[in-house]
Scaffold this motif. Structure first.
Motif, PDB file in Angstrom:
ATOM      1  N   HIS A  53       0.811  -1.219   0.000  1.00 16.05           N
ATOM      2  CA  HIS A  53       0.000   0.000   0.000  1.00 16.05           C
ATOM      3  C   HIS A  53       0.845   1.270   0.000  1.00 16.05           C
ATOM      4  O   HIS A  53       1.960   1.289   0.529  1.00 16.05           O
ATOM      5  CB  HIS A  53      -0.937  -0.010   1.211  1.00 16.05           C
ATOM      6  N   ALA A  55       2.204   4.863   1.069  1.00 20.07           N
ATOM      7  CA  ALA A  55       2.444   5.474   2.377  1.00 20.07           C
ATOM      8  C   ALA A  55       1.548   6.693   2.595  1.00 20.07           C
ATOM      9  O   ALA A  55       1.150   6.978   3.722  1.00 20.07           O
ATOM     10  CB  ALA A  55       3.913   5.870   2.510  1.00 20.07           C
ATOM     11  N   ASN A  59      -5.424   5.040   0.692  1.00 19.81           N
ATOM     12  CA  ASN A  59      -5.483   3.901  -0.234  1.00 19.81           C
ATOM     13  C   ASN A  59      -6.918   3.569  -0.633  1.00 19.81           C
ATOM     14  O   ASN A  59      -7.375   2.429  -0.503  1.00 19.81           O
ATOM     15  CB  ASN A  59      -4.751   2.682   0.348  1.00 19.81           C
ATOM     16  N   VAL A  75      -3.541   1.012   9.337  1.00 17.81           N
ATOM     17  CA  VAL A  75      -2.421   1.069   8.401  1.00 17.81           C
ATOM     18  C   VAL A  75      -1.619  -0.233   8.487  1.00 17.81           C
ATOM     19  O   VAL A  75      -1.301  -0.713   9.579  1.00 17.81           O
ATOM     20  CB  VAL A  75      -1.517   2.292   8.710  1.00 17.81           C
ATOM     21  N   VAL A  78       2.704  -1.098   4.302  1.00 19.38           N
ATOM     22  CA  VAL A  78       3.061   0.090   3.534  1.00 19.38           C
ATOM     23  C   VAL A  78       4.314  -0.227   2.715  1.00 19.38           C
ATOM     24  O   VAL A  78       5.293  -0.786   3.226  1.00 19.38           O
ATOM     25  CB  VAL A  78       3.279   1.299   4.459  1.00 19.38           C
TER      26      VAL A  78
END
Length: 193
Positions: A53, A55, A59, A75, A78
């Motif tokens: 994903h 940073a 997303n 999160v 990343v």
């Protein structure tokens, strides 16, 4: 008839100690490594996927400060971080293709990702003449489920190696496996593969 092994998201953020740790994740990583040591030559293609994903940003709504754990999550994975790396217990020497998914958007199936060269899983399987695939990895009730369903939709006969997967929770994992069987997948132990 070519066979493929699809290794789904065996990453630090999905194994013990990670941002979205799945109980049994480290054990799956180690068991997949043992399986590969004995069976890598059985497969024409071995594809491993990773969540990767961005940073910055959410997303596409995938990250949330107050996640619902259905469509939004804390999160995780990343790009370029330790959490996005493969679990160290997973030895990837035999992997023929590495796929990254979820850049700037939600992505559960490895079929939504691509290699650094821009190849999709579907194209890789077609090019190799793959008619059957064994699916392993994390998490049974999310990305393993989505990847296996997409493999079936691609016309590939799928077997889930049930001792080489780990799910977030027992009930949704059992429901996911039942859904996969209904869609045409087989459930087998790796010793019977």
């Amino acid at each position: 008839m070519s066979r493929a092994l699809l290794i789904v998201d065996v990453q630090n953020d999905f194994t013990e100690g990670g941002a979205l740790a799945v109980t049994g994740g480290d054990a799956v990583a180690a068991a997949v490594t043992t399986f590969l040591a004995a069976h890598a030559s059985d497969y024409a293609v071995i594809i491993a996927s990773r969540d990767w994903h961005d940073a910055q940003g959410d997303n596409g709504g995938h990250f949330a400060g107050t996640p619902d754990f259905v469509d939004s999550w804390p999160v995780h994975c990343v790009a370029g971080t330790e959490g996005a790396d493969y679990d160290p217990l997973l030895v990837t020497d035999a992997v023929t293709h590495h796929v990254r998914k979820g850049q700037g958007k939600p992505a559960y199936s490895m079929f939504e990702g691509e290699t650094e060269a821009g190849e999709t899983v579907g194209a890789l399987l077609t090019a190799a003449g793959v008619l059957s695939a064994d699916v392993v990895g994390i998490a049974t009730d999310h990305c393993v489920r989505a990847s296996a369903l997409d493999a079936i939709a691609h016309g590939v006969h799928v077997r889930i190696l049930t001792d080489l997967v780990a799910g977030v929770a027992p009930e949704p994992s059992e429901a996911a496996l039942a859904e996969l069987v209904h869609a045409g997948a087989e459930l087998v132990e790796s010793t019977d593969a």
